[in-house]
Design a protein around this motif. Structure first.
Motif, PDB file in Angstrom:
ATOM      1  N   VAL A  80       0.848  -1.176   0.000  1.00 42.78           N
ATOM      2  CA  VAL A  80       0.000   0.000   0.000  1.00 42.78           C
ATOM      3  C   VAL A  80       0.891   1.237   0.000  1.00 42.78           C
ATOM      4  O   VAL A  80       1.858   1.315   0.754  1.00 42.78           O
ATOM      5  N   ALA A  81       0.528   2.188  -0.855  1.00 42.17           N
ATOM      6  CA  ALA A  81       1.211   3.478  -0.884  1.00 42.17           C
ATOM      7  C   ALA A  81       0.310   4.511  -0.226  1.00 42.17           C
ATOM      8  O   ALA A  81      -0.873   4.620  -0.552  1.00 42.17           O
ATOM      9  N   VAL A  82       0.876   5.236   0.723  1.00 44.03           N
ATOM     10  CA  VAL A  82       0.167   6.297   1.426  1.00 44.03           C
ATOM     11  C   VAL A  82       0.782   7.624   0.992  1.00 44.03           C
ATOM     12  O   VAL A  82       1.996   7.813   1.129  1.00 44.03           O
ATOM     13  N   PRO A  83      -0.006   8.535   0.449  1.00 45.93           N
ATOM     14  CA  PRO A  83       0.565   9.806   0.005  1.00 45.93           C
ATOM     15  C   PRO A  83       1.094  10.626   1.173  1.00 45.93           C
ATOM     16  O   PRO A  83       0.458  10.705   2.217  1.00 45.93           O
ATOM     17  N   GLY A  84       2.295  11.182   0.965  1.00 46.14           N
ATOM     18  CA  GLY A  84       2.837  12.133   1.935  1.00 46.14           C
ATOM     19  C   GLY A  84       2.161  13.480   1.727  1.00 46.14           C
ATOM     20  O   GLY A  84       1.280  13.632   0.878  1.00 46.14           O
ATOM     21  N   LYS A  85       2.585  14.479   2.478  1.00 47.65           N
ATOM     22  CA  LYS A  85       1.912  15.776   2.418  1.00 47.65           C
ATOM     23  C   LYS A  85       1.994  16.428   1.043  1.00 47.65           C
ATOM     24  O   LYS A  85       1.019  16.997   0.566  1.00 47.65           O
ATOM     25  N   GLY A  86       3.160  16.342   0.386  1.00 45.18           N
ATOM     26  CA  GLY A  86       3.305  16.949  -0.949  1.00 45.18           C
ATOM     27  C   GLY A  86       2.392  16.317  -1.968  1.00 45.18           C
ATOM     28  O   GLY A  86       1.716  17.003  -2.736  1.00 45.18           O
ATOM     29  N   LEU A  87       2.329  14.994  -1.980  1.00 45.90           N
ATOM     30  CA  LEU A  87       1.460  14.288  -2.922  1.00 45.90           C
ATOM     31  C   LEU A  87      -0.007  14.509  -2.563  1.00 45.90           C
ATOM     32  O   LEU A  87      -0.848  14.727  -3.449  1.00 45.90           O
ATOM     33  N   ALA A  88      -0.328  14.484  -1.296  1.00 50.05           N
ATOM     34  CA  ALA A  88      -1.709  14.710  -0.869  1.00 50.05           C
ATOM     35  C   ALA A  88      -2.178  16.102  -1.303  1.00 50.05           C
ATOM     36  O   ALA A  88      -3.306  16.274  -1.785  1.00 50.05           O
ATOM     37  N   ARG A  89      -1.284  17.103  -1.168  1.00 49.69           N
ATOM     38  CA  ARG A  89      -1.618  18.463  -1.586  1.00 49.69           C
ATOM     39  C   ARG A  89      -1.844  18.515  -3.101  1.00 49.69           C
ATOM     40  O   ARG A  89      -2.813  19.106  -3.578  1.00 49.69           O
ATOM     41  N   ALA A  90      -0.936  17.887  -3.864  1.00 46.91           N
ATOM     42  CA  ALA A  90      -1.041  17.912  -5.325  1.00 46.91           C
ATOM     43  C   ALA A  90      -2.312  17.222  -5.803  1.00 46.91           C
ATOM     44  O   ALA A  90      -2.932  17.643  -6.774  1.00 46.91           O
ATOM     45  N   ALA A  91      -2.695  16.145  -5.129  1.00 44.94           N
ATOM     46  CA  ALA A  91      -3.900  15.404  -5.522  1.00 44.94           C
ATOM     47  C   ALA A  91      -5.149  15.946  -4.830  1.00 44.94           C
ATOM     48  O   ALA A  91      -6.242  15.436  -5.040  1.00 44.94           O
ATOM     49  N   LYS A  92      -4.962  16.960  -3.993  1.00 46.27           N
ATOM     50  CA  LYS A  92      -6.075  17.585  -3.263  1.00 46.27           C
ATOM     51  C   LYS A  92      -6.856  16.570  -2.438  1.00 46.27           C
ATOM     52  O   LYS A  92      -8.083  16.508  -2.488  1.00 46.27           O
ATOM     53  N   ILE A  93      -6.104  15.778  -1.684  1.00 46.39           N
ATOM     54  CA  ILE A  93      -6.740  14.813  -0.786  1.00 46.39           C
ATOM     55  C   ILE A  93      -6.220  15.033   0.618  1.00 46.39           C
ATOM     56  O   ILE A  93      -5.152  15.594   0.811  1.00 46.39           O
ATOM     57  N   ALA A  94      -6.975  14.592   1.592  1.00 50.45           N
ATOM     58  CA  ALA A  94      -6.552  14.701   2.984  1.00 50.45           C
ATOM     59  C   ALA A  94      -5.437  13.697   3.245  1.00 50.45           C
ATOM     60  O   ALA A  94      -5.373  12.642   2.630  1.00 50.45           O
ATOM     61  N   ASP A  95      -4.522  14.040   4.135  1.00 53.61           N
ATOM     62  CA  ASP A  95      -3.452  13.113   4.513  1.00 53.61           C
ATOM     63  C   ASP A  95      -4.030  11.756   4.857  1.00 53.61           C
ATOM     64  O   ASP A  95      -5.070  11.658   5.497  1.00 53.61           O
ATOM     65  N   LYS A  96      -3.374  10.710   4.432  1.00 54.56           N
ATOM     66  CA  LYS A  96      -3.740   9.321   4.715  1.00 54.56           C
ATOM     67  C   LYS A  96      -4.972   8.857   3.939  1.00 54.56           C
ATOM     68  O   LYS A  96      -5.369   7.725   4.035  1.00 54.56           O
ATOM     69  N   ASP A  97      -5.613   9.757   3.191  1.00 61.23           N
ATOM     70  CA  ASP A  97      -6.687   9.330   2.297  1.00 61.23           C
ATOM     71  C   ASP A  97      -6.050   8.934   0.983  1.00 61.23           C
ATOM     72  O   ASP A  97      -4.902   9.239   0.708  1.00 61.23           O
ATOM     73  N   GLY A  98      -6.805   8.295   0.143  1.00 63.57           N
ATOM     74  CA  GLY A  98      -6.304   7.971  -1.186  1.00 63.57           C
ATOM     75  C   GLY A  98      -5.223   6.917  -1.190  1.00 63.57           C
ATOM     76  O   GLY A  98      -4.230   7.059  -1.888  1.00 63.57           O
TER      77      GLY A  98
END
Length: 171
Positions: A80-98
């Motif tokens: 499982v890949a969990v987006p870090g803050k930079g990726l979460a921001r770029a994808a416009k998702i909340a941390d640990k979502d997606g």
């Protein structure tokens, strides 16, 4: 589902190539985007992955588990890949979502006594904006990242590797 697959020829036996790919830490460090490797045991690894979309750094935390070993011809890992803050921001998702489910499949085929075909497939099950970000990264950087990866693996194996279509090579 995002699918990345390719095959390469290497002047090494399947058992030599399998021996390298089954060493989770060495293989993880061969990926050009790896920023952190934490080996839990022979079958579990936690990785920090840093991708770039243009100049924007996108961090990802990846946990992989080897779920199938068939020496000397097959390895399968899931994680499982969990987006870090930079990726979460770029994808416009909340941390640990997606969360993105990742499956990596490696098949080796002998094509001579000291030559084998390396076939790999990576499946990434991402949704929405996260999927679009991954697709943009793959479109813009796949050839560069694959070329660096096979160069790193060629160095680790001490043998030349050639993509079967001829696009990426390392000696």
């Amino acid at each position: 589902m995002i699918t990345i697959e390719n095959s390469y020829l290497v002047d090494k036996s399947t058992s030599d190539v399998y021996a390298l790919f089954s060493q989770i830490e060495k293989l993880a460090r061969a990926f050009p985007t790896t920023s952190r490797v934490e080996v839990v045991d022979d079958d579990h690894v936690n990785l920090g992955v840093l991708l770039k979309l243009g100049l924007l750094p996108l961090d990802n935390n990846l946990t992989l588990t080897v779920i199938e070993r068939k020496p000397p011809s097959r390895l399968v890992a899931e994680g499982v890949a969990v987006p870090g803050k930079g990726l979460a921001r770029a994808a416009k998702i909340a941390d640990k979502d997606g969360l993105t489910k990742i499956t990596m499949i490696l098949d080796l085929e002998a094509v001579g006594e000291d030559k084998c075909r390396i076939y790999y497939k990576i499946l990434a099950d991402a949704q929405g904006n996260l999927k679009r970000v991954y697709e943009a990264i793959i479109k813009g950087q796949r050839l560069k990242l694959e070329s660096q990866f096979i160069k790193n693996v060629a160095e680790l194996l001490g043998a030349p590797i050639a993509e079967e279509n001829g696009a990426a090579k390392a000696a």
